[in-house]
Design a protein around this motif. Structure first.
Motif, PDB file in Angstrom:
ATOM      1  N   GLY A 267       0.818  -1.210   0.000  1.00  0.00           N
ATOM      2  CA  GLY A 267       0.000   0.000   0.000  1.00  0.00           C
ATOM      3  C   GLY A 267       0.843   1.246   0.000  1.00  0.00           C
ATOM      4  N   GLY A 268       0.224   2.389  -0.221  1.00  0.00           N
ATOM      5  CA  GLY A 268       0.933   3.661  -0.246  1.00  0.00           C
ATOM      6  C   GLY A 268       1.212   4.155   1.148  1.00  0.00           C
ATOM      7  N   ASP A 269       1.793   5.338   1.233  1.00  0.00           N
ATOM      8  CA  ASP A 269       2.087   5.959   2.512  1.00  0.00           C
ATOM      9  C   ASP A 269       0.778   6.252   3.226  1.00  0.00           C
ATOM     10  OD1 ASP A 269       3.104   7.309   4.605  1.00  0.00           O
ATOM     11  OD2 ASP A 269       3.808   9.049   3.468  1.00  0.00           O
ATOM     12  N   ASP A 270       0.678   5.784   4.497  1.00  0.00           N
ATOM     13  CA  ASP A 270      -0.579   5.963   5.213  1.00  0.00           C
ATOM     14  C   ASP A 270      -0.369   6.703   6.515  1.00  0.00           C
ATOM     15  OD1 ASP A 270       0.711   3.971   6.612  1.00  0.00           O
ATOM     16  OD2 ASP A 270      -0.583   2.379   5.893  1.00  0.00           O
ATOM     17  N   THR A 271       0.622   7.574   6.568  1.00  0.00           N
ATOM     18  CA  THR A 271       0.809   8.388   7.756  1.00  0.00           C
ATOM     19  C   THR A 271      -0.230   9.490   7.797  1.00  0.00           C
ATOM     20  OG1 THR A 271       2.324   9.860   6.599  1.00  0.00           O
ATOM     21  CG2 THR A 271       3.285   7.987   7.742  1.00  0.00           C
ATOM     22  N   GLY A 272      -0.383  10.067   8.991  1.00  0.00           N
ATOM     23  CA  GLY A 272      -1.227  11.241   9.101  1.00  0.00           C
ATOM     24  C   GLY A 272      -0.382  12.458   8.787  1.00  0.00           C
ATOM     25  N   ASN A 273      -0.473  13.509   9.617  1.00  0.00           N
ATOM     26  CA  ASN A 273       0.338  14.697   9.390  1.00  0.00           C
ATOM     27  C   ASN A 273       1.809  14.417   9.630  1.00  0.00           C
ATOM     28  OD1 ASN A 273      -1.928  16.234   8.800  1.00  0.00           O
ATOM     29  ND2 ASN A 273      -2.320  16.641  10.967  1.00  0.00           N
TER      30      ASN A 273
ATOM     31  N   LEU B 174      -6.553 -10.274   1.608  1.00  0.00           N
ATOM     32  CA  LEU B 174      -5.673 -11.252   2.235  1.00  0.00           C
ATOM     33  C   LEU B 174      -6.052 -12.668   1.822  1.00  0.00           C
ATOM     34  CD1 LEU B 174      -3.411 -11.907   4.251  1.00  0.00           C
ATOM     35  CD2 LEU B 174      -5.171 -12.081   5.999  1.00  0.00           C
ATOM     36  N   LEU B 175      -7.352 -12.945   1.776  1.00  0.00           N
ATOM     37  CA  LEU B 175      -7.817 -14.288   1.450  1.00  0.00           C
ATOM     38  C   LEU B 175      -7.651 -14.635  -0.025  1.00  0.00           C
ATOM     39  CD1 LEU B 175     -11.183 -14.410   3.437  1.00  0.00           C
ATOM     40  CD2 LEU B 175      -9.033 -15.534   4.071  1.00  0.00           C
ATOM     41  N   THR B 176      -7.628 -13.650  -0.900  1.00  0.00           N
ATOM     42  CA  THR B 176      -7.767 -13.916  -2.336  1.00  0.00           C
ATOM     43  C   THR B 176      -6.566 -13.477  -3.168  1.00  0.00           C
ATOM     44  OG1 THR B 176      -8.946 -11.811  -2.653  1.00  0.00           O
ATOM     45  CG2 THR B 176     -10.278 -13.780  -2.197  1.00  0.00           C
ATOM     46  N   THR B 177      -5.417 -13.244  -2.537  1.00  0.00           N
ATOM     47  CA  THR B 177      -4.209 -12.894  -3.284  1.00  0.00           C
ATOM     48  C   THR B 177      -3.028 -13.707  -2.766  1.00  0.00           C
ATOM     49  OG1 THR B 177      -3.692 -11.047  -1.786  1.00  0.00           O
ATOM     50  CG2 THR B 177      -4.968 -10.535  -3.759  1.00  0.00           C
ATOM     51  N   ASN B 178      -2.006 -13.819  -3.607  1.00  0.00           N
ATOM     52  CA  ASN B 178      -0.762 -14.489  -3.225  1.00  0.00           C
ATOM     53  C   ASN B 178       0.232 -13.433  -2.738  1.00  0.00           C
ATOM     54  OD1 ASN B 178      -1.967 -16.817  -4.242  1.00  0.00           O
ATOM     55  ND2 ASN B 178      -0.946 -16.650  -6.219  1.00  0.00           N
ATOM     56  N   ARG B 179       0.752 -13.624  -1.523  1.00  0.00           N
ATOM     57  CA  ARG B 179       1.623 -12.616  -0.925  1.00  0.00           C
ATOM     58  C   ARG B 179       2.685 -13.278  -0.065  1.00  0.00           C
ATOM     59  NH1 ARG B 179      -0.448  -7.631  -1.485  1.00  0.00           N
ATOM     60  NH2 ARG B 179       1.057  -6.855   0.013  1.00  0.00           N
ATOM     61  N   GLY B 180       3.662 -12.475   0.394  1.00  0.00           N
ATOM     62  CA  GLY B 180       4.678 -13.005   1.290  1.00  0.00           C
ATOM     63  C   GLY B 180       5.286 -11.911   2.149  1.00  0.00           C
ATOM     64  N   TRP B 181       5.699 -12.266   3.361  1.00  0.00           N
ATOM     65  CA  TRP B 181       6.339 -11.339   4.299  1.00  0.00           C
ATOM     66  C   TRP B 181       7.470 -12.055   5.035  1.00  0.00           C
ATOM     67  CZ3 TRP B 181       1.102 -11.899   3.744  1.00  0.00           C
ATOM     68  CH2 TRP B 181       0.380 -10.763   3.366  1.00  0.00           C
ATOM     69  N   THR B 182       8.505 -11.304   5.387  1.00  0.00           N
ATOM     70  CA  THR B 182       9.582 -11.801   6.233  1.00  0.00           C
ATOM     71  C   THR B 182       9.698 -10.877   7.432  1.00  0.00           C
ATOM     72  OG1 THR B 182      10.791 -12.725   4.349  1.00  0.00           O
ATOM     73  CG2 THR B 182      12.033 -12.351   6.371  1.00  0.00           C
TER      74      THR B 182
ATOM     75  N   LEU C 205      -1.290  -6.239   9.272  1.00  0.00           N
ATOM     76  CA  LEU C 205      -0.801  -5.919   7.934  1.00  0.00           C
ATOM     77  C   LEU C 205      -1.033  -4.451   7.628  1.00  0.00           C
ATOM     78  CD1 LEU C 205      -2.241  -8.909   5.893  1.00  0.00           C
ATOM     79  CD2 LEU C 205       0.099  -8.619   6.702  1.00  0.00           C
ATOM     80  N   GLN C 206      -0.050  -3.832   7.016  1.00  0.00           N
ATOM     81  CA  GLN C 206      -0.208  -2.459   6.545  1.00  0.00           C
ATOM     82  C   GLN C 206      -1.353  -2.396   5.541  1.00  0.00           C
ATOM     83  OE1 GLN C 206       2.984  -1.127   4.054  1.00  0.00           O
ATOM     84  NE2 GLN C 206       2.488   1.036   4.271  1.00  0.00           N
ATOM     85  N   MET C 207      -2.192  -1.373   5.656  1.00  0.00           N
ATOM     86  CA  MET C 207      -3.265  -1.210   4.687  1.00  0.00           C
ATOM     87  C   MET C 207      -3.479   0.252   4.355  1.00  0.00           C
ATOM     88  SD  MET C 207      -6.918  -1.667   6.695  1.00  0.00           S
ATOM     89  CE  MET C 207      -7.806  -1.123   5.222  1.00  0.00           C
ATOM     90  N   SER C 208      -4.005   0.499   3.166  1.00  0.00           N
ATOM     91  CA  SER C 208      -4.426   1.819   2.726  1.00  0.00           C
ATOM     92  C   SER C 208      -5.934   1.942   2.941  1.00  0.00           C
ATOM     93  CB  SER C 208      -4.076   2.024   1.253  1.00  0.00           C
ATOM     94  OG  SER C 208      -2.675   1.994   1.066  1.00  0.00           O
ATOM     95  N   PRO C 209      -6.481   3.152   2.875  1.00  0.00           N
ATOM     96  CA  PRO C 209      -7.920   3.323   3.130  1.00  0.00           C
ATOM     97  C   PRO C 209      -8.827   2.442   2.275  1.00  0.00           C
ATOM     98  CG  PRO C 209      -6.836   5.447   3.227  1.00  0.00           C
ATOM     99  CD  PRO C 209      -5.785   4.456   2.762  1.00  0.00           C
TER     100      PRO C 209
ATOM    101  N   GLY D 259      -0.217  -3.487   2.158  1.00  0.00           N
ATOM    102  CA  GLY D 259       1.134  -3.026   1.895  1.00  0.00           C
ATOM    103  C   GLY D 259       2.179  -4.071   2.238  1.00  0.00           C
ATOM    104  N   ALA D 260       3.435  -3.641   2.234  1.00  0.00           N
ATOM    105  CA  ALA D 260       4.550  -4.560   2.432  1.00  0.00           C
ATOM    106  C   ALA D 260       4.924  -4.745   3.899  1.00  0.00           C
ATOM    107  CB  ALA D 260       5.784  -4.051   1.667  1.00  0.00           C
ATOM    108  N   ARG D 261       4.406  -3.909   4.777  1.00  0.00           N
ATOM    109  CA  ARG D 261       4.801  -3.987   6.187  1.00  0.00           C
ATOM    110  C   ARG D 261       3.862  -4.904   6.965  1.00  0.00           C
ATOM    111  NH1 ARG D 261       5.101   2.553   6.643  1.00  0.00           N
ATOM    112  NH2 ARG D 261       6.731   2.863   5.079  1.00  0.00           N
ATOM    113  N   ALA D 262       4.418  -5.514   8.001  1.00  0.00           N
ATOM    114  CA  ALA D 262       3.626  -6.395   8.852  1.00  0.00           C
ATOM    115  C   ALA D 262       4.208  -6.386  10.260  1.00  0.00           C
ATOM    116  CB  ALA D 262       3.615  -7.814   8.295  1.00  0.00           C
ATOM    117  N   ARG D 263       3.359  -6.731  11.224  1.00  0.00           N
ATOM    118  CA  ARG D 263       3.768  -6.839  12.625  1.00  0.00           C
ATOM    119  C   ARG D 263       3.043  -8.023  13.247  1.00  0.00           C
ATOM    120  NH1 ARG D 263       1.343  -2.350  15.943  1.00  0.00           N
ATOM    121  NH2 ARG D 263      -0.274  -3.893  16.338  1.00  0.00           N
ATOM    122  N   VAL D 264       3.769  -8.827  14.020  1.00  0.00           N
ATOM    123  CA  VAL D 264       3.173  -9.959  14.717  1.00  0.00           C
ATOM    124  C   VAL D 264       3.552  -9.877  16.189  1.00  0.00           C
ATOM    125  CG1 VAL D 264       3.256 -12.460  15.029  1.00  0.00           C
ATOM    126  CG2 VAL D 264       3.111 -11.501  12.734  1.00  0.00           C
ATOM    127  N   THR D 265       2.578 -10.070  17.060  1.00  0.00           N
ATOM    128  CA  THR D 265       2.812 -10.138  18.500  1.00  0.00           C
ATOM    129  C   THR D 265       2.191 -11.427  19.014  1.00  0.00           C
ATOM    130  OG1 THR D 265       2.653  -7.728  18.671  1.00  0.00           O
ATOM    131  CG2 THR D 265       2.497  -8.982  20.720  1.00  0.00           C
TER     132      THR D 265
END
Length: 238
Positions: free
Chosen positions: A23-29, A48-56, A210-214, A219-225
């Motif tokens: 996704g594109g840049d999704d920062t605020g101000n 997420l369910l209907t595309t092929n993707r990958g993250w490291t 997962l990073q997302m746009s509106p 997007g390419a970023r991800a976080r797992v806890t």
């Protein structure tokens, strides 16, 4: 999640902790102010369910170890969910997890869902090529198409089974919620999972983001806890 996790990104990591072998840049101000846009989290889940993707991802645990996680998602064929015999759409998630002192672990999770609504029907999971176990959805909720950062809600409740047959016994429950979160300039669509034993005690908790746009583009970023057995691991994409 056996584990659901949203997307079982850390299923193998959880097994280790338990002692189991664009996704594109999704920062605020700025990177510190969340955007005020409306976000389509239903579309993010659909993508997420209907595309092929990958993250490291790489992260550290409170046990002092470094965890390296590689995840891939792929569109699977229409297939039968073995617990119910229902024909469903399918998304296949694969992962490998490595950490110091343990062999590399691998997991395959098949997310069975209703193609018309994207609601979860059930999940089939195998860790380190062991016999598969399944989770059967008992209630689901539609995700919204217009929400702000900081919003959350219910997504699904599943019964955790000790196998994948219609006669498999219940061994716990899994509750999944969604949330829209903001961290360091990135807006995340998160699937948050809590696993409980039959007595209701929490066994593990996981947040897969997962990073997302509106518009729901991922997007390419991800976080797992993930938290289990007193250990907390937080991993990010570079």
């Amino acid at each position: 999640m056996r584990r659901w996790n949203g997307w079982v990104w850390t299923c193998a990591a959880v097994a280790m902790l338990a002692g189991c072998g664009g996704g594109g840049d999704d920062t605020g101000n700025s990177g510190f102010i969340p955007p005020n846009d409306d976000f389509n989290v239903a579309q993010a889940w659909h993508n997420l369910l209907t595309t092929n993707r990958g993250w490291t991802l790489t992260g550290s645990g409170t046990d002092g170890r470094i965890y390296d996680i590689t995840v891939g998602t792929a569109v699977g064929p229409t297939t039968v969910f073995p617990v119910t015999g229902a024909n469903t759409a399918r998304s296949d998630v694969t992962l490998t997890t490595a950490t110091t002192g343990f062999p590399t672990a691998s997991a395959l999770q098949q997310i069975h869902f209703d193609a018309a609504t994207d609601r979860i029907v059930g999940i089939r999971t195998s860790v380190n090529q062991a016999a598969a176990t399944c989770d059967l959805a008992t209630s689901t909720s539609a995700l919204p198409t217009t929400v702000k950062v900081g919003t959350s809600g219910a997504q699904a409740t599943l019964t955790e089974l000790n196998g994948c047959a219609g006669s498999s016994a219940a061994v716990g429950t899994i509750t999944i919620t969604w949330s829209l979160e903001f961290e360091a300039g990135t807006t995340y669509f998160c699937s948050n999972t809590t696993e409980r034993n039959p007595g209701g005690a929490v066994l593990s908790a996981e947040g897969d983001c997962l990073q997302m746009s509106p518009d729901g583009t991922l997007g390419a970023r991800a976080r797992v806890t993930v938290e289990q057995n007193g250990v907390r691991v937080v991993a990010h994409t570079p």
